[in-house]
Design a protein around this motif. Structure first.
Motif, PDB file in Angstrom:
ATOM      1  N   PHE A 156      -6.123   6.286   1.863  1.00 38.73           N
ATOM      2  CA  PHE A 156      -7.048   5.550   2.727  1.00 38.73           C
ATOM      3  C   PHE A 156      -6.223   4.814   3.783  1.00 38.73           C
ATOM      4  CE2 PHE A 156      -5.892   3.042  -0.951  1.00 38.73           C
ATOM      5  CZ  PHE A 156      -5.496   1.824  -0.415  1.00 38.73           C
ATOM      6  N   THR A 157      -6.901   4.276   4.774  1.00 39.81           N
ATOM      7  CA  THR A 157      -6.211   3.515   5.817  1.00 39.81           C
ATOM      8  C   THR A 157      -6.053   2.076   5.361  1.00 39.81           C
ATOM      9  OG1 THR A 157      -7.144   4.920   7.546  1.00 39.81           O
ATOM     10  CG2 THR A 157      -6.268   2.772   8.214  1.00 39.81           C
ATOM     11  N   PRO A 158      -4.841   1.646   5.107  1.00 43.47           N
ATOM     12  CA  PRO A 158      -4.633   0.268   4.641  1.00 43.47           C
ATOM     13  C   PRO A 158      -4.991  -0.728   5.733  1.00 43.47           C
ATOM     14  CG  PRO A 158      -2.685   1.644   4.267  1.00 43.47           C
ATOM     15  CD  PRO A 158      -3.578   2.389   5.207  1.00 43.47           C
ATOM     16  N   PRO A 159      -5.292  -1.964   5.368  1.00 40.05           N
ATOM     17  CA  PRO A 159      -5.536  -2.991   6.387  1.00 40.05           C
ATOM     18  C   PRO A 159      -4.253  -3.295   7.138  1.00 40.05           C
ATOM     19  CG  PRO A 159      -5.416  -3.976   4.206  1.00 40.05           C
ATOM     20  CD  PRO A 159      -5.416  -2.485   3.999  1.00 40.05           C
ATOM     21  N   SER A 160      -4.404  -3.933   8.293  1.00 40.91           N
ATOM     22  CA  SER A 160      -3.221  -4.307   9.056  1.00 40.91           C
ATOM     23  C   SER A 160      -2.409  -5.332   8.284  1.00 40.91           C
ATOM     24  CB  SER A 160      -3.628  -4.875  10.416  1.00 40.91           C
ATOM     25  OG  SER A 160      -4.301  -6.117  10.243  1.00 40.91           O
ATOM     26  N   GLU A 161      -1.207  -5.583   8.779  1.00 45.47           N
ATOM     27  CA  GLU A 161      -0.319  -6.515   8.073  1.00 45.47           C
ATOM     28  C   GLU A 161      -0.956  -7.892   7.953  1.00 45.47           C
ATOM     29  OE1 GLU A 161       3.050  -7.454   5.919  1.00 45.47           O
ATOM     30  OE2 GLU A 161       2.396  -5.502   6.706  1.00 45.47           O
ATOM     31  N   ASN A 162      -1.645  -8.354   9.052  1.00 40.39           N
ATOM     32  CA  ASN A 162      -2.281  -9.673   9.015  1.00 40.39           C
ATOM     33  C   ASN A 162      -3.413  -9.702   8.008  1.00 40.39           C
ATOM     34  OD1 ASN A 162      -0.582 -10.717  10.954  1.00 40.39           O
ATOM     35  ND2 ASN A 162      -1.945 -10.151  12.667  1.00 40.39           N
ATOM     36  N   TYR A 196       0.818  -1.209   0.000  1.00 42.24           N
ATOM     37  CA  TYR A 196       0.000   0.000   0.000  1.00 42.24           C
ATOM     38  C   TYR A 196       0.856   1.265   0.000  1.00 42.24           C
ATOM     39  CZ  TYR A 196      -3.847  -3.178   0.821  1.00 42.24           C
ATOM     40  OH  TYR A 196      -4.753  -4.191   0.679  1.00 42.24           O
ATOM     41  N   SER A 197       2.110   1.110  -0.402  1.00 43.46           N
ATOM     42  CA  SER A 197       2.993   2.267  -0.529  1.00 43.46           C
ATOM     43  C   SER A 197       4.184   1.872  -1.384  1.00 43.46           C
ATOM     44  CB  SER A 197       3.460   2.775   0.843  1.00 43.46           C
ATOM     45  OG  SER A 197       4.244   1.786   1.493  1.00 43.46           O
ATOM     46  N   LEU A 198       4.948   2.904  -1.785  1.00 38.75           N
ATOM     47  CA  LEU A 198       6.119   2.687  -2.630  1.00 38.75           C
ATOM     48  C   LEU A 198       7.115   3.796  -2.324  1.00 38.75           C
ATOM     49  CD1 LEU A 198       6.877   0.688  -4.937  1.00 38.75           C
ATOM     50  CD2 LEU A 198       6.044   2.406  -6.552  1.00 38.75           C
ATOM     51  N   SER A 210      -9.051  -7.633   0.081  1.00 39.21           N
ATOM     52  CA  SER A 210      -9.027  -6.182  -0.018  1.00 39.21           C
ATOM     53  C   SER A 210      -9.881  -5.570   1.072  1.00 39.21           C
ATOM     54  CB  SER A 210      -9.546  -5.745  -1.394  1.00 39.21           C
ATOM     55  OG  SER A 210     -10.920  -6.039  -1.503  1.00 39.21           O
ATOM     56  N   VAL A 211      -9.756  -4.270   1.252  1.00 41.13           N
ATOM     57  CA  VAL A 211     -10.546  -3.560   2.261  1.00 41.13           C
ATOM     58  C   VAL A 211     -12.029  -3.721   1.979  1.00 41.13           C
ATOM     59  CG1 VAL A 211     -11.052  -1.294   3.233  1.00 41.13           C
ATOM     60  CG2 VAL A 211      -8.694  -1.910   2.684  1.00 41.13           C
ATOM     61  N   GLY A 212     -12.427  -3.636   0.741  1.00 38.18           N
ATOM     62  CA  GLY A 212     -13.836  -3.745   0.380  1.00 38.18           C
ATOM     63  C   GLY A 212     -14.403  -5.111   0.715  1.00 38.18           C
ATOM     64  N   VAL A 213     -13.595  -6.164   0.473  1.00 38.35           N
ATOM     65  CA  VAL A 213     -14.067  -7.513   0.773  1.00 38.35           C
ATOM     66  C   VAL A 213     -14.252  -7.696   2.271  1.00 38.35           C
ATOM     67  CG1 VAL A 213     -13.441  -9.954   0.691  1.00 38.35           C
ATOM     68  CG2 VAL A 213     -13.052  -8.497  -1.301  1.00 38.35           C
ATOM     69  N   VAL A 214     -13.296  -7.185   3.071  1.00 43.85           N
ATOM     70  CA  VAL A 214     -13.400  -7.305   4.533  1.00 43.85           C
ATOM     71  C   VAL A 214     -14.647  -6.594   5.043  1.00 43.85           C
ATOM     72  CG1 VAL A 214     -12.311  -6.685   6.716  1.00 43.85           C
ATOM     73  CG2 VAL A 214     -10.924  -7.577   4.839  1.00 43.85           C
ATOM     74  N   VAL A 215     -14.901  -5.395   4.562  1.00 40.79           N
ATOM     75  CA  VAL A 215     -16.101  -4.643   4.975  1.00 40.79           C
ATOM     76  C   VAL A 215     -17.361  -5.399   4.598  1.00 40.79           C
ATOM     77  CG1 VAL A 215     -17.418  -2.539   4.582  1.00 40.79           C
ATOM     78  CG2 VAL A 215     -14.945  -2.412   4.897  1.00 40.79           C
ATOM     79  N   GLY A 216     -17.363  -6.020   3.427  1.00 41.26           N
ATOM     80  CA  GLY A 216     -18.536  -6.777   2.995  1.00 41.26           C
ATOM     81  C   GLY A 216     -18.811  -7.973   3.883  1.00 41.26           C
ATOM     82  N   ILE A 217     -17.751  -8.654   4.298  1.00 44.38           N
ATOM     83  CA  ILE A 217     -17.922  -9.819   5.165  1.00 44.38           C
ATOM     84  C   ILE A 217     -18.504  -9.404   6.513  1.00 44.38           C
ATOM     85  CG2 ILE A 217     -16.659 -11.579   6.458  1.00 44.38           C
ATOM     86  CD1 ILE A 217     -14.757 -11.801   4.067  1.00 44.38           C
TER      87      ILE A 217
END
Length: 668
Positions: free
Chosen positions: A591-597, A400-402, A604-611
């Motif tokens: 945006f706030t990236p998900p944690s390392e785990n 989520y960065s470079l 993706s963030v969208g999939v986690v929110v959907g679950i």
């Protein structure tokens, strides 16, 4: 008839006569004239206590390094070897701060004035038009104004060089009267208007360069009259295409450079008769159609650059005769079919990036085959967006960065942000993949480079005064095109931060401060900056400037491309200094990236929110059903009271009650 050979011979003889004309002296009035022009030029190290024609005390530097010649040359054969006259004044790379002296007209035998790479300002004196000069070189100064029309009166003039200045206005038609001109070099100025029709008379010209100007109109058809032409350079001149078919009559051309033409699409010009060609550059000329078979017959070619056009079809079989070419750039076209085996197995410094070749095992297994660059050389028709030659790379996670320290070693900024090293030596057709989630593709070599070897990274030699100076000590360079490619990125909105500092020019009153670097910047294929000049944007040399660009990653990839479009100086402080330069790259999410785990799960963030939302809805639905069934509603008051007693209650039939009470006997 004056020729370069005759001129050089005359100067050689003059030098000999200077050294061996013992007893001959320069007249006092010419000594005084030299004193006058020294003051005008700002030349302070001439020693007038000795004869200027003696070759002593700074009047001549013995065995000078090329480009640093310092000499006043005399012809001492006059009056039976007793009188000398100045025939040449060559003061190159002296950082002279003055102006051009009109007093030169007082030297009746002066043939050459070379003031290349100084710090001179002002205008070109029209008085020079009355002289019998053979060579005028004013390359690399701060001259302004127009070229005086009076220079057209110098019938003896063979060479006129005024490159890398700030001259402007229209070219005077009178220059068409230069009957013996062989070299006219006026690149990197601010000239405007059309090329005068009178230039059709310049039939003796052999070298004509007008790069990096603001001319208008088409490339004139009358260039067909210049049948002695050996070198023609029209790069980013402002002229529009198409390239006239009449150019095909210039059979003696060995070096043809045309690039960055405005105008509409055009077919490839007829160049089949140019069998002596060594350098052929037709870059960004809006060329369409197929590659001509006859190019394969030009076996003397050393550099062939047809990049960034719209050429289509397959590479002709005749091109197999170009195996000995030093550099072959077909970058940025629509070429298709299979890549010829001879290129993959024997081609040197071949760049095929950004094309539509048919994907095969060799094209998808690696982005670099020997010295052949295959990055993005096949069509990206799939939805993943990743270039085919990287599809075999499995992303271990989503980034989520470079952060890249371009051209430099790993460095940590602010205590917690690590910029990865980027020290690969690169080359003319180079793809490099990092150990993490980025790569770069570099195209081109530095033409006419005065340095012993091409250098694609640069180290600043002086101290830098800025925050995070470690990011700006090194930089990556590219002669034509440089792409940084990020992959395995999480989709979303990002901010791209491009870090720049000009470290190849100086911040002083020398000719090394006079360079102008300009290039274009593309992000995700979109032009975001045109003619970007680091020094102008930052305000000075050696000062950092960060340009920020919002962008969106939709297919896990990010592409940042820097492109040289032919503008800016190419010979300050030496030839071969031009093109994109970048110090560092940082890309951060909006945006706030998900944690390392979470990131390592591949969701993706969208999939986690959907679950999470789905689980919450399921819990609500189950609760509603239980409520409807009464499992969750409040019990009646009697039932609650009975529950408070430790009683066992049961239900009985009417018959059982009658039997138990003896049919409701009153005695009970």
């Amino acid at each position: 008839m004056f020729t370069p050979r005759l001129f050089l011979t005359s100067i050689f003889l003059a030098c000999c006569l200077t050294n061996f004309g013992f007893g001959a002296k320069l007249p006092d009035y010419e000594v005084q004239y030299l004193n006058d022009i020294a003051k005008t030029l700002g030349k302070r190290d001439w020693n007038f206590s000795v004869d200027p024609c003696s070759g002593k005390e700074g009047w001549t530097t013995p065995n000078p390094v090329k480009g640093f010649e310092n000499a006043v040359t005399c012809n001492c054969s006059f009056s039976n070897g007793t009188v000398c006259h100045v025939v040449s004044i060559m003061l190159k790379a002296q950082n002279l701060p003055g102006t051009l002296p009109k007093e030169l007209v007082k030297f009746p035998y002066l043939q050459e004035i070379d003031l290349s790479r100084n710090f001179l300002n002002g205008t070109i004196p029209p008085e020079w038009g009355s002289m019998q000069l053979v060579n005028i070189s004013l390359l690399g100064n701060r001259l302004t104004g127009s070229i005086p029309k009076e220079l057209g009166n110098i019938s003896t003039l063979i060479s006129l060089s005024a490159e890398f200045n700030h001259l402007s206005g229209a070219l005077p038609p009178e220059l068409g009267n230069l009957a013996h001109i062989e070299r006219m070099l006026i690149s990197s100025n601010n000239f405007t208007r059309e090329i005068p029709e009178t230039f059709a008379k310049l039939t003796t010209v052999k070298d004509f360069r007008i790069n990096d100007n603001h001319f208008i109109g088409k490339i004139p058809d009358f260039i067909q009259n210049w049948t002695k032409l050996e070198k023609l350079a029209i790069q980013a001149s402002g002229l529009i295409g198409p390239i006239p078919s009449s150019i095909g009559s210039l059979k003696k051309l060995t070096d043809l450079r045309i690039s960055d033409l405005n105008g509409t699409d055009a077919i490839f010009p007829p160049l089949s008769g140019m069998t002596k060609m060594k350098t052929l550059i037709l870059r960004s000329c809006n060329l369409i159609g197929e590659l001509p078979e006859y190019l394969g017959v030009m076996t003397g070619l050393k550099t062939l650059d047809l990049s960034f056009n719209k050429l289509s079809g397959e590479i002709p079989s005749s091109f197999s005769s170009l195996m000995d070419v030093d550099y072959l750039y077909l970058t940025g076209n629509l070429l298709s079919g299979t890549v010829p085996t001879w290129i993959l197995e024997k081609g040197d410094n071949v760049d095929l990036s950004y094309n539509n070749f048919t994907a095969g095992s060799q094209l998808t297994s690696s982005c670099q085959q020997r010295s052949v660059n295959l990055f993005a050389s096949t069509s990206r028709s799939n939805t993943s967006g990743t270039v085919p030659c990287l599809r075999s790379f499995h992303c271990p996670k989503s980034w989520y960065s470079l952060h890249i320290n371009c051209g430099g070693r790993v460095v940590t900024i602010g205590g917690n942000t690590t910029y990865e090293d980027d020290t690969d030596g690169a080359g003319p057709s180079r793809f490099f993949q990092s150990r993490s989630n980025w790569a770069f593709s570099s195209t081109g070599h530095f033409l006419d480079d005065d340095r012993p070897t091409d250098t694609y990274t640069w180290i600043n030699a002086s101290r830098l005064y800025m925050n995070d100076s470690q990011l700006y000590t090194n930089a990556r360079l590219s002669p034509i095109s440089l792409t940084y490619y990020g992959f395995c990125l999480g989709n979303g909105n990002y901010t791209v931060n491009l870090h720049f500092a000009e470290i190849m020019f100086t911040n002083d009153n020398t000719y090394s401060s006079l360079g102008r670097r300009m290039f274009d910047i593309y992000i995700q294929g979109k032009l975001v900056l045109k003619d970007f000049n680091i020094e102008d944007e930052a305000g000075e040399v050696g000062k950092a400037i960060i340009r920020k660009f919002p962008t969106t990653v939709t297919n896990s990839t990010l592409e940042i491309r820097l492109h040289w479009a032919g503008k800016g100086t190419t010979g300050i402080p030496v030839r071969g200094v031009y093109g994109p330069l970048i110090s560092a790259i940082s890309v951060n999410p909006d945006f706030t990236p998900p944690s390392e785990n979470e990131g390592s799960s591949g969701l993706s963030v969208g999939v986690v929110v959907g679950i999470v939302a789905g689980v919450a809805f399921t819990v609500f639905l189950i609760g509603a059903i239980l409520w409807w069934k009464g499992c969750l509603r409040q019990k009646s008051t009697l039932e609650q009271d009975l529950k408070g007693l430790d009683l066992q209650t049961s239900s009985f039939s009417l018959r059982q009650i009658k039997a138990a009470t003896n049919n409701f006997d009153a005695a009970n």
